[in-house]
Motif scaffolding. Sequence first.
Motif, PDB file in Angstrom:
ATOM      1  N   ALA A 525       5.696  27.215  44.022  1.00  0.00           N
ATOM      2  CA  ALA A 525       5.233  26.498  45.460  1.00  0.00           C
ATOM      3  C   ALA A 525       5.963  27.193  46.515  1.00  0.00           C
ATOM      4  O   ALA A 525       5.631  26.974  47.767  1.00  0.00           O
ATOM      5  CB  ALA A 525       5.734  25.111  45.354  1.00  0.00           C
ATOM      6  N   SER A 526       7.106  27.705  46.239  1.00  0.00           N
ATOM      7  CA  SER A 526       7.997  28.152  47.267  1.00  0.00           C
ATOM      8  C   SER A 526       7.485  29.380  48.058  1.00  0.00           C
ATOM      9  O   SER A 526       7.462  29.564  49.269  1.00  0.00           O
ATOM     10  CB  SER A 526       9.378  28.816  46.819  1.00  0.00           C
ATOM     11  OG  SER A 526       9.332  29.498  45.978  1.00  0.00           O
ATOM     12  N   LYS A 527       6.610  30.259  47.250  1.00  0.00           N
ATOM     13  CA  LYS A 527       6.003  31.542  47.607  1.00  0.00           C
ATOM     14  C   LYS A 527       4.830  31.067  48.460  1.00  0.00           C
ATOM     15  O   LYS A 527       4.563  31.251  49.569  1.00  0.00           O
ATOM     16  CB  LYS A 527       5.413  32.256  46.530  1.00  0.00           C
ATOM     17  CG  LYS A 527       6.664  33.093  45.837  1.00  0.00           C
ATOM     18  CD  LYS A 527       7.156  34.123  46.789  1.00  0.00           C
ATOM     19  CE  LYS A 527       8.351  34.862  45.789  1.00  0.00           C
ATOM     20  NZ  LYS A 527       9.019  35.957  46.741  1.00  0.00           N
ATOM     21  N   MET A 528       3.940  29.852  48.182  1.00  0.00           N
ATOM     22  CA  MET A 528       2.720  29.543  48.868  1.00  0.00           C
ATOM     23  C   MET A 528       3.293  28.737  50.048  1.00  0.00           C
ATOM     24  O   MET A 528       2.712  29.064  51.089  1.00  0.00           O
ATOM     25  CB  MET A 528       1.960  28.384  47.881  1.00  0.00           C
ATOM     26  CG  MET A 528       1.366  28.987  46.850  1.00  0.00           C
ATOM     27  SD  MET A 528       0.099  27.895  45.848  1.00  0.00           S
ATOM     28  CE  MET A 528       1.388  26.769  44.887  1.00  0.00           C
ATOM     29  N   ARG A 529       4.328  28.146  49.937  1.00  0.00           N
ATOM     30  CA  ARG A 529       5.009  27.416  51.335  1.00  0.00           C
ATOM     31  C   ARG A 529       5.089  28.493  52.392  1.00  0.00           C
ATOM     32  O   ARG A 529       4.897  28.537  53.401  1.00  0.00           O
ATOM     33  CB  ARG A 529       6.271  26.799  51.226  1.00  0.00           C
ATOM     34  CG  ARG A 529       6.643  26.256  52.290  1.00  0.00           C
ATOM     35  CD  ARG A 529       7.728  25.000  52.000  1.00  0.00           C
ATOM     36  NE  ARG A 529       7.224  23.846  51.413  1.00  0.00           N
ATOM     37  CZ  ARG A 529       6.831  22.807  52.314  1.00  0.00           C
ATOM     38  NH1 ARG A 529       6.926  22.870  53.314  1.00  0.00           N
ATOM     39  NH2 ARG A 529       6.076  21.923  51.348  1.00  0.00           N
ATOM     40  N   GLU A 530       5.895  29.710  51.932  1.00  0.00           N
ATOM     41  CA  GLU A 530       6.143  31.013  52.805  1.00  0.00           C
ATOM     42  C   GLU A 530       4.788  31.317  53.219  1.00  0.00           C
ATOM     43  O   GLU A 530       4.785  31.701  54.634  1.00  0.00           O
ATOM     44  CB  GLU A 530       6.951  31.975  52.163  1.00  0.00           C
ATOM     45  CG  GLU A 530       8.469  31.553  51.638  1.00  0.00           C
ATOM     46  CD  GLU A 530       9.110  32.643  50.794  1.00  0.00           C
ATOM     47  OE1 GLU A 530       8.474  33.691  50.582  1.00  0.00           O
ATOM     48  OE2 GLU A 530      10.106  32.206  50.415  1.00  0.00           O
ATOM     49  N   GLN A 531       3.901  31.752  52.638  1.00  0.00           N
ATOM     50  CA  GLN A 531       2.558  32.110  53.168  1.00  0.00           C
ATOM     51  C   GLN A 531       1.951  31.210  53.965  1.00  0.00           C
ATOM     52  O   GLN A 531       1.275  31.721  55.133  1.00  0.00           O
ATOM     53  CB  GLN A 531       1.574  32.324  51.888  1.00  0.00           C
ATOM     54  CG  GLN A 531       0.328  32.978  52.451  1.00  0.00           C
ATOM     55  CD  GLN A 531       0.611  34.498  53.037  1.00  0.00           C
ATOM     56  OE1 GLN A 531       1.406  35.225  52.615  1.00  0.00           O
ATOM     57  NE2 GLN A 531      -0.146  34.413  53.934  1.00  0.00           N
ATOM     58  N   ALA A 532       2.052  29.865  53.916  1.00  0.00           N
ATOM     59  CA  ALA A 532       1.374  28.916  54.581  1.00  0.00           C
ATOM     60  C   ALA A 532       2.204  28.985  56.015  1.00  0.00           C
ATOM     61  O   ALA A 532       1.527  28.679  57.160  1.00  0.00           O
ATOM     62  CB  ALA A 532       1.680  27.461  54.026  1.00  0.00           C
ATOM     63  N   ILE A 533       3.425  29.028  56.200  1.00  0.00           N
ATOM     64  CA  ILE A 533       3.991  29.333  57.135  1.00  0.00           C
ATOM     65  C   ILE A 533       3.670  30.673  58.106  1.00  0.00           C
ATOM     66  O   ILE A 533       3.443  30.332  59.320  1.00  0.00           O
ATOM     67  CB  ILE A 533       5.637  29.203  56.977  1.00  0.00           C
ATOM     68  CG1 ILE A 533       6.137  28.119  56.698  1.00  0.00           C
ATOM     69  CG2 ILE A 533       6.395  29.511  58.290  1.00  0.00           C
ATOM     70  CD1 ILE A 533       7.579  28.035  56.246  1.00  0.00           C
ATOM     71  N   ARG A 534       3.366  31.535  57.376  1.00  0.00           N
ATOM     72  CA  ARG A 534       3.074  32.836  58.067  1.00  0.00           C
ATOM     73  C   ARG A 534       1.395  32.430  58.692  1.00  0.00           C
ATOM     74  O   ARG A 534       1.252  33.246  59.676  1.00  0.00           O
ATOM     75  CB  ARG A 534       2.914  34.002  57.079  1.00  0.00           C
ATOM     76  CG  ARG A 534       4.269  34.731  56.563  1.00  0.00           C
ATOM     77  CD  ARG A 534       4.325  35.808  55.894  1.00  0.00           C
ATOM     78  NE  ARG A 534       3.648  35.848  54.809  1.00  0.00           N
ATOM     79  CZ  ARG A 534       4.668  35.534  53.701  1.00  0.00           C
ATOM     80  NH1 ARG A 534       5.832  35.409  53.850  1.00  0.00           N
ATOM     81  NH2 ARG A 534       4.162  35.453  52.507  1.00  0.00           N
TER      82      ARG A 534
END
Length: 569
Positions: A525-534
């Motif tokens: 989930a942490s990786k997906m959140r980082e991508q969502a912010i980008r």
Amino acid sequence: MNQMLIDPAVRIGCENLPALKEVLEGAMQRQRSPIDDLLDSGVLDEERYLKELAHDLGLEWLQSIPIAELPLPLREACGPQLALRHRLLPMEITGEDGAERLTLCTFDPFNLVARQAAAQELDMPVDWVMASRKRLHEALRRLYGVGADTFEQILEGRDFDYDAIEASEDEANIIDDDDEEASVVKFVNQIIREALDQRATDIHVEPLASNLRIRYRIDGVLAEVAVPENIKALQSSVIARLKIMARLDIAERRIPQDGRINLQFEGQTIDVRVATVPTVEGESVSLRLLNQEKFNLEKLSLEPFVKNKIQKLLSMSNGIVLITGPTGSGKSTSLYSFLSEVNHPDLRIVTVEDPVENKLPGVMQIAVKSDIGLTFANALRSILRADPNIVMVGEVRDLETAEIAIRASLTGHLVFSTLHTNDALGGISRLVDMGVEPFLVSAAVRAFLAQRLVRRLCPSCKQPRELSALDLQELGVPANITGQAFSPVGCDRCRGTGFSGRLAIYEVVLITDAMQELVAHGAPASKMREQAIRDGYVPMRTYGWHKAMQGETTIEEVISVTTTEHASA
């Protein structure tokens, strides 16, 4: 008398004296006090006009009514039938035994019928004071309780027929208090009418050991309603009346029941969902009030950075858009608004709902009926053979429904639905936990949209709030969000709460090409959140800060409803 009523209007600058005189002449012809007609005409400022009138008559003007300080013995001195029928509020008893005087508050000093009734029915002389009509009505409701005048007559046995609770369907579904009959029918109608007047979304009738509690949910918050003393005596009659209106079995008290009522109220159709639950003290009845309102995207007051994303999603020809959030977070309103936005003659829209809460013109809406096998999944299979362009599924509850919805999106349909999750990214794990393969989630879903409801500040009484840059920083408000924060105050228009209505705050996670790769491969989930912010993801709390600094809600409201979402960030 006419000149006495016109003079205060002139002093406060009334600009439509001809209309004022016309109202007075009409009241004279009907031989009734003109005060109600004058206030209803809309040509006067009620507060200023009545205050000037009180000054002319030498009567004390009450800027506020301290209802909490009124002793209960005042109810005995001036009974509910006299008080509520003639709108007279007992304020205090002065003097000693044998020489007591009662102070009554009125907004209409020219109501001779009320004065005569007070002289005949009260055991002591009366002194008069004045207050605004709205303030007086609210105080009467809180002192005596909703429907207290009818309740007293029922207990006295006057004009009361228990069989009246089984009135015809037409009579049952019209909420109108003009009828003078004292019956359980009228008493229940007054409870519902009061809820509608206060913009309540729910009514809860709850039996307690020694009382029958009635609560309204207003702007998302439960508020206990003042009810007449000894209302417990009518518990079975009130509950039976509600069950008859909803076409439920009044003899069955052991199991929960669900029903519906269609009400006519002031020219509007109100759809009411009714649910009964057996408790140790008797049946509890909950009523959900659904206005047949018009939906559009503008009513959602979307911030531009979210509105642009949603408009792009609505223009797509296929894929799934999932709205997430807990029960009561406004998901259905958002879905109806989205469907209204894309509801064009060249598109066929079909929905499956449980139940159909609002009717949309031009949309084919199907109500789930599980008892005969018409489930979300079965209805969805049939829909796909009915040539739809856009499909709305009320809720994805199980793997079977999710798989059929995904198949529909992959075969060229735009699908809208809801999920119960805390935030937008949680929708991904929720589908995977149901058993949907990650590669199907990445291929079919176009976006997850999460939302919550916050109370909207009352525009009539909100006040600017002085907060320094350091204060805002400590609260977590980003420095790039500028504006003016406000605080609730409370006034007559918002029932003293400081809030009037609610608005939604959102966050949107787009399933871009980069996000598809992460979802398909089960990234954390942490990786997906980082991508969502980008990809331009803005957290729900940040969206809320924009609304707070625009003066639409408070900082505390935003923090309250986004605590779970913020903790998972």
